[in-house]
Design a protein around this motif. Structure first.
Motif, PDB file in Angstrom:
ATOM      1  N   ALA A  64      -2.663   1.025  -3.805  1.00 49.92           N
ATOM      2  CA  ALA A  64      -2.702   0.162  -3.805  1.00 49.92           C
ATOM      3  C   ALA A  64      -1.024  -0.480  -5.058  1.00 49.92           C
ATOM      4  O   ALA A  64      -1.069   0.904  -5.793  1.00 49.92           O
ATOM      5  CB  ALA A  64      -3.144  -0.828  -4.784  1.00 49.92           C
ATOM      6  N   GLN A 106      -3.371   2.497  -7.942  1.00 48.15           N
ATOM      7  CA  GLN A 106      -4.980   2.562  -7.967  1.00 48.15           C
ATOM      8  C   GLN A 106      -5.295   2.951  -6.494  1.00 48.15           C
ATOM      9  O   GLN A 106      -5.186   2.761  -5.708  1.00 48.15           O
ATOM     10  CB  GLN A 106      -5.698   0.872  -8.367  1.00 48.15           C
ATOM     11  N   ILE A 130      -7.398   2.854  -3.647  1.00 49.09           N
ATOM     12  CA  ILE A 130      -8.101   2.677  -2.668  1.00 49.09           C
ATOM     13  C   ILE A 130      -8.971   2.940  -1.912  1.00 49.09           C
ATOM     14  O   ILE A 130     -10.277   2.609  -0.779  1.00 49.09           O
ATOM     15  CB  ILE A 130      -7.749   0.807  -2.494  1.00 49.09           C
ATOM     16  N   ARG A 131      -8.908   4.548  -1.594  1.00 48.45           N
ATOM     17  CA  ARG A 131      -9.532   5.399  -0.605  1.00 48.45           C
ATOM     18  C   ARG A 131      -9.510   6.801  -1.256  1.00 48.45           C
ATOM     19  O   ARG A 131      -8.120   6.983  -1.115  1.00 48.45           O
ATOM     20  CB  ARG A 131      -8.748   4.892   1.214  1.00 48.45           C
ATOM     21  N   THR A 141       0.873  -1.066  -0.147  1.00 45.78           N
ATOM     22  CA  THR A 141       0.245  -0.372   0.201  1.00 45.78           C
ATOM     23  C   THR A 141       0.911   1.151   0.300  1.00 45.78           C
ATOM     24  O   THR A 141       2.239   1.333   0.504  1.00 45.78           O
ATOM     25  CB  THR A 141      -0.962   0.126   1.379  1.00 45.78           C
TER      26      THR A 141
END
Length: 221
Positions: free
Chosen positions: A131, A135, A137-138, A113
């Protein structure tokens, strides 16, 4: 030809690059000059065009870091980008500033991460979560740091924290899975590929109504 002028002014780094088909062909940055954007930005634009021999009329688009970050810095960068787009009748591309930090993490073999964070004064930061394949992810949030921050990611694997907000988090986080890159600044170096990808997809902003992503006015610059 895919000439894109890239501007990034969300932090103390005043960064301007001219890119061609996703590659930087000229760049100017002032990382250590404080908030020098008003004085430096248009000078840097002129310099990268002069260095490459490209005229403003040959630009295909302008890309700008949309924030979050310094309220004043973002306002200056976006105003310049919109002015050029209006004058030249070319599209505007917006790139998340935190993504520019995430893309600086090149050695991702052990990292699961990536958490880019920009200092927002006191114990506050602007941060998002990516990620290892970049990408998101939050989503981006303005949040107050404490020793339990990001434990859900730290307990799952190695986490790389990068950006101007990292130094103060490193003081309160002793998790063995944390990697800290403290001095990184958003740069147009990482904007080249992202802006060219959006250009090919015609993923453009409405120049008239586009505003920076201020999130909250923690950082006034």
């Amino acid at each position: 030809m895919g000439y894109i002028l890239c501007l990034e002014t969300a932090t103390t780094n005043c960064s301007v690059a001219l890119t061609k088909n996703g590659k930087v062909i000229a760049i100017r940055e002032d990382i250590d000059g404080g908030y020098s954007h008003a004085e430096r930005l248009h000078v840097f634009i002129e310099e990268v065009l002069m260095e490459t021999g490209i005229k403003a009329s040959q630009l295909d688009a302008v890309a700008v870091g949309k924030g979050p970050g310094s309220y004043t810095g973002l306002r200056i960068g976006v105003a310049a980008a919109k002015g050029l787009c209006f004058a030249l009748d070319i599209p505007l591309i917006a790139i998340p500033t935190l993504a520019l930090l995430a893309f600086q993490v090149a050695d991702k073999k052990e990292v699961s991460t990536i958490i880019p964070m920009i200092d927002a004064r006191r114990m506050e930061v602007y941060a998002s979560v990516y990620a290892h394949d970049y990408q998101e992810i939050r989503e981006t949030r303005a949040e107050i740091l404490d020793p339990t921050s990001y434990l859900e990611y730290l307990n799952e694997g190695m986490v790389c924290f990068i950006g101007s907000g990292v130094a103060k988090f490193a003081e309160i986080c002793d998790h063995p899975n944390a990697i800290f890159i403290k001095d990184a600044m958003p740069s147009t170096k990482e904007m080249a590929l992202q802006s060219y990808s959006k250009f090919k997809q015609q993923d453009f902003e409405d120049v008239t109504y586009f505003d920076p992503y201020y999130l909250k006015d923690f950082v006034t610059g």
